[in-house]
Design a protein around this motif. Structure first.
Motif, mmCIF file in Angstrom:
data_model
loop_
_atom_site.group_PDB
_atom_site.id
_atom_site.type_symbol
_atom_site.label_atom_id
_atom_site.label_comp_id
_atom_site.label_asym_id
_atom_site.label_seq_id
_atom_site.Cartn_x
_atom_site.Cartn_y
_atom_site.Cartn_z
ATOM 1 N N LEU A 135 -5.237 -41.966 14.796
ATOM 2 C CA LEU A 135 -3.930 -42.407 14.596
ATOM 3 C C LEU A 135 -3.387 -43.106 16.080
ATOM 4 O O LEU A 135 -2.067 -43.413 15.963
ATOM 5 N N PHE A 188 2.742 -43.558 18.105
ATOM 6 C CA PHE A 188 1.931 -42.509 18.159
ATOM 7 C C PHE A 188 1.535 -42.342 19.621
ATOM 8 O O PHE A 188 1.481 -41.013 19.759
ATOM 9 N N ALA A 233 1.884 -41.069 10.017
ATOM 10 C CA ALA A 233 1.255 -42.304 10.210
ATOM 11 C C ALA A 233 1.129 -43.353 8.948
ATOM 12 O O ALA A 233 1.474 -44.529 9.168
#
Length: 310
Positions: free
Chosen positions: A143, A149, A196
């Protein structure tokens, strides 16, 4: 050239005759000459050497190294740098032990808890990094390319300082245990994957970023909670309606029982006390300001939403 007997040298330096003879026998402070009767005689260079030897011994430098210094096989700055680093390691170790013992004394830990605390706290920086990386990899593997992120992963990384306080040691031990909990890892992974997916959706076709449902609920519930409004009170209808309307609009879905149940599921997932505890411990370890508790507002809002689903 002035020469001194070993007794004269002892009086000039404050060292004992026995100590000077010991250094002389090992070639660290050799005599410059001998008297007609065979007694050792020393020059002013011996005085300077003895002062240097005494200083280095007080600093913990071993005799073989001292001999190399006085014989100019190695420079004094090189020796000083090496021993300064060694002392720094010892100081960090002692400070960590002090912090562990202080934490144990305050907590009233059992011998088993103290042993665990010491083992986890004395992990090397590399070992601590591997432990944390294992948790972060389990939660965020694959991710890290999702926009934003990398910052999230960085914000969840603990950095135990070299000179931790007892509070930081306690927090690190608790966080390390939490990070190794498979159930907690799986819960963080589920939340991260869902987050995500929403971020990736926001990146398609110029769609604006969706507000986080937990943050949305918190912001709307906070004033109601501060005002002492009961979740089941009629006045709470407007709060629930505002959050649900924003959630439905952002997802292009109708406000119906299915959407409300989906929102409730999301908020209950986000309202994990372990996640909040992790963030609290992280703030202690990293020396950050304590995060605002999320649980009270989410407890209020989920209760309000659940009351309107029954």
């Amino acid at each position: 050239m002035a020469l001194y007997s070993i007794g004269d040298l002892a009086r000039r330096t404050g060292l004992t005759v026995k100590t000077i003879r010991f250094y002389s026998d090992r070639g660290i402070v050799p005599p410059a000459d001998r008297s007609p009767t065979g007694y050792r005689l020393y020059d002013l260079d011996a005085v300077a050497r003895l002062e240097l030897v005494r200083t280095l011994r007080d600093l913990g430098v071993d005799l073989p190294t001292i001999r190399r210094v006085v014989e100019r096989e190695v420079s004094l700055p090189e020796v000083a740098a090496a021993h300064a680093e060694a002392l720094a390691v010892q100081i960090r170790t002692l400070r960590l032990r002090r912090a562990v013992l202080t934490a144990v004394a305050r907590r009233g830990s059992s011998p088993e808890e103290m042993d665990l605390m010491h083992k986890l706290a004395r992990l090397s920086e590399d070992e601590r990094r591997r432990l944390v990386d294992g948790f972060l990899e389990a939660a965020f593997d694959g991710l890290d390319t999702v926009p934003g992120f990398a910052g999230i992963i960085g914000s969840m990384t603990p950095e135990l300082p070299d000179d931790p306080s007892p509070e930081q040691v306690e927090a690190w031990v608790e966080l390390a245990e939490l990070a190794q909990d498979p159930d907690f890892r799986a819960a963080v992974r589920r939340t991260a994957a869902r987050h995500a997916a929403e971020r990736e959706h926001a990146g398609h076709a110029g769609a604006p970023p969706r507000p986080d449902p937990a943050a949305l609920a918190r912001d709307h519930a906070r004033p109601a909670l501060a005002a002492g409004l009961a979740p089941a009170a009629p006045e709470a209808d407007a709060v629930v309606a505002a959050v649900v309307a924003a959630y439905a609009r952002d997802r292009g879905l109708p406000d119906d029982p299915a959407l409300r149940r989906r929102l409730l599921e999301r908020l209950e997932e986000a309202n994990d006390p372990r996640r909040e505890r992790y963030l609290e411990l992280l703030a202690v370890i990293n020396g950050w300001l304590a995060p605002e508790p999320l649980t009270p507002a989410l407890d209020w809002f989920t209760a309000a939403l659940r009351a309107r689903l029954d």
